[in-house]
Scaffold this motif. Structure first.
Motif, mmCIF file in Angstrom:
data_model
loop_
_atom_site.group_PDB
_atom_site.id
_atom_site.type_symbol
_atom_site.label_atom_id
_atom_site.label_comp_id
_atom_site.label_asym_id
_atom_site.label_seq_id
_atom_site.Cartn_x
_atom_site.Cartn_y
_atom_site.Cartn_z
ATOM 1 N N ALA A 92 -67.308 -9.232 21.671
ATOM 2 C CA ALA A 92 -67.189 -7.789 21.471
ATOM 3 C C ALA A 92 -66.439 -7.472 20.177
ATOM 4 O O ALA A 92 -66.850 -6.611 19.393
ATOM 5 N N ALA A 93 -65.329 -8.180 19.941
ATOM 6 C CA ALA A 93 -64.557 -7.960 18.716
ATOM 7 C C ALA A 93 -65.351 -8.395 17.492
ATOM 8 O O ALA A 93 -65.339 -7.726 16.449
ATOM 9 N N THR A 98 -68.523 -7.100 12.472
ATOM 10 C CA THR A 98 -69.718 -7.232 11.635
ATOM 11 C C THR A 98 -70.451 -5.898 11.503
ATOM 12 O O THR A 98 -70.999 -5.584 10.442
ATOM 13 N N ALA A 99 -70.458 -5.104 12.567
ATOM 14 C CA ALA A 99 -71.084 -3.781 12.483
ATOM 15 C C ALA A 99 -70.318 -2.885 11.510
ATOM 16 O O ALA A 99 -70.919 -2.176 10.691
ATOM 17 N N ALA A 100 -68.985 -2.906 11.579
ATOM 18 C CA ALA A 100 -68.172 -2.074 10.689
ATOM 19 C C ALA A 100 -68.324 -2.510 9.232
ATOM 20 O O ALA A 100 -68.444 -1.662 8.331
ATOM 21 N N LEU A 101 -68.345 -3.818 8.989
ATOM 22 C CA LEU A 101 -68.503 -4.299 7.617
ATOM 23 C C LEU A 101 -69.880 -3.959 7.068
ATOM 24 O O LEU A 101 -70.022 -3.585 5.898
ATOM 25 N N LEU A 148 -77.688 -3.988 12.230
ATOM 26 C CA LEU A 148 -77.953 -5.394 11.922
ATOM 27 C C LEU A 148 -76.669 -6.216 12.037
ATOM 28 O O LEU A 148 -76.698 -7.369 12.504
ATOM 29 N N GLY A 149 -75.560 -5.630 11.605
ATOM 30 C CA GLY A 149 -74.285 -6.329 11.744
ATOM 31 C C GLY A 149 -73.934 -6.563 13.200
ATOM 32 O O GLY A 149 -73.413 -7.619 13.567
ATOM 33 N N GLY A 153 -73.498 -10.359 14.949
ATOM 34 C CA GLY A 153 -72.277 -10.845 15.574
ATOM 35 C C GLY A 153 -72.469 -11.371 16.981
ATOM 36 O O GLY A 153 -71.508 -11.862 17.590
ATOM 37 N N ARG A 154 -73.679 -11.282 17.520
ATOM 38 C CA ARG A 154 -73.879 -11.699 18.904
ATOM 39 C C ARG A 154 -73.846 -13.214 19.109
ATOM 40 O O ARG A 154 -73.196 -13.699 20.039
ATOM 41 N N PRO A 155 -74.539 -14.023 18.283
ATOM 42 C CA PRO A 155 -74.534 -15.479 18.520
ATOM 43 C C PRO A 155 -73.123 -16.047 18.421
ATOM 44 O O PRO A 155 -72.297 -15.577 17.639
#
Length: 331
Positions: A92-93, A98-101, A148-149, A153-155
């Motif tokens: 989650a973190a 990655t989404a924020a970046l 996309l970020g 970050g999921r894997p």
């Protein structure tokens, strides 16, 4: 070191390398693009457009280039938290980072690109091209990059929070003893970002003093406000005495909030991380709040009114045990 620990260490290193490479790439674009077109841009250049799409505000070229500092602060805070904590190991973190970046990097590049394109080969900033649909494209592209970020970050591993254990057993207090427990926590990354914002505020103020546009005072004031607020939110001190449970905020230990021991029901420890409570700082709703300075062990107290407060401090188990002993002594 077992195989699992080795895999985790390798993944963490690769994650830091990938996110760091993205941060460097965005920073390079934000600096290189305006410098590459400097000879074809007016100074100052149009930097704000009104509802009609026409330019109605300007910015010195040097300040425009320094907007890359905003990205350095955003990315630096995220990468610093990743390097110092367990962000890379918690899905989650990790996805939030990655989404924020992705979102912020593409947004800044898009805004810069539209600004440069609108000012290109114009003699004065007032002659800059109008903007309209371009802003919509930039916003959509930023949200697409954020999505996309999030997927990127999921894997990887997902380290689950440690479940809350039973309340620590009370200490045995001897007659006539007056025990006191004091602990604290601070965020070096948060403090660094706050100090950088204050330094940027001072820089803008100096620029305004030497004759650059007075609008810089607005930016300086906003940066100073955010920097001072951040400095106040990056450290905390907790004290437990026979009289009260006291929480002090910021490097100056002010303001201070005290709750009489008689107002507490019990205390225990929990493993909490920013992703569990919604981020850093003061999180939650009235009745269940967490003061998240750093992820890890937290001291949690329950009031006799039913509300709960969690605080990320060191040596939380000892503090909880003393609280329980003092509460038992009051009953």
């Amino acid at each position: 070191m077992n195989d699992s620990s080795v895999r985790d260490a390798v993944f963490r290193s690769r994650f830091l390398l990938a996110t760091g490479a993205w941060a460097v790439l965005v920073a390079a674009v934000l600096v290189a693009v305006p410098l590459g077109f400097e000879s074809r841009l007016p100074d100052p250049l149009a930097a704000h457009w009104g509802p009609s799409g026409a330019p109605d505000g300007s910015m010195p070229f040097a300040v425009f280039v320094l907007t890359a500092l905003l990205w350095v602060l955003v990315a630096g805070a995220g990468l610093g938290a990743t390097a110092a904590g367990r962000v890379a190991m918690r899905r989650a973190a990790r996805r939030g980072l990655t989404a924020a970046l992705g979102w912020s990097g593409v947004l800044l590049i898009g805004l810069q690109a539209t600004t440069v394109a609108a000012n290109l080969d114009r003699r004065r900033w007032e002659d800059a091209a109008s903007l309209g649909w371009q802003a919509v494209v930039v916003i959509l592209a930023a949200f697409a990059a954020g999505g996309l970020g999030w997927l990127a970050g999921r894997p990887g591993p997902d380290e689950r929070p440690v479940a809350a254990g039973p309340a620590p057993e009370s200490l045995v207090l001897n007659q006539g003893e007056r025990p006191v427990w004091v602990s604290a926590a601070a965020s070096p990354v948060g403090t660094g970002v706050a100090l950088a914002l204050l330094a940027a505020a001072v820089s803008l103020a100096v620029c305004a003093l030497v004759g650059l546009p007075p609008q810089l005072w607005i930016g300086a004031a906003l940066l100073a406000l955010v920097g001072l607020s951040g400095l106040w939110l990056t450290s905390i001190r907790v004290k437990v005495s026979p009289e009260a449970f006291t929480v002090s905020y910021g490097p100056l230990r002010w303001p201070t909030r005290s709750v009489p021991i008689g107002g507490l029901d019990r205390a225990w420890t929990e493993e909490r991380h920013p992703a569990d409570v919604g981020g850093w700082g003061y999180r939650g709703l009235p009745g269940r709040t967490t003061i998240m300075i750093r992820g890890g062990e937290c001291l949690v107290v329950r009031y006799t009114s039913g509300g709960e407060l969690g605080i990320s401090v060191d040596d939380a188990a000892r503090g909880a045990a003393l609280i329980n002993a003092l509460v038992a002594g009051k009953n």
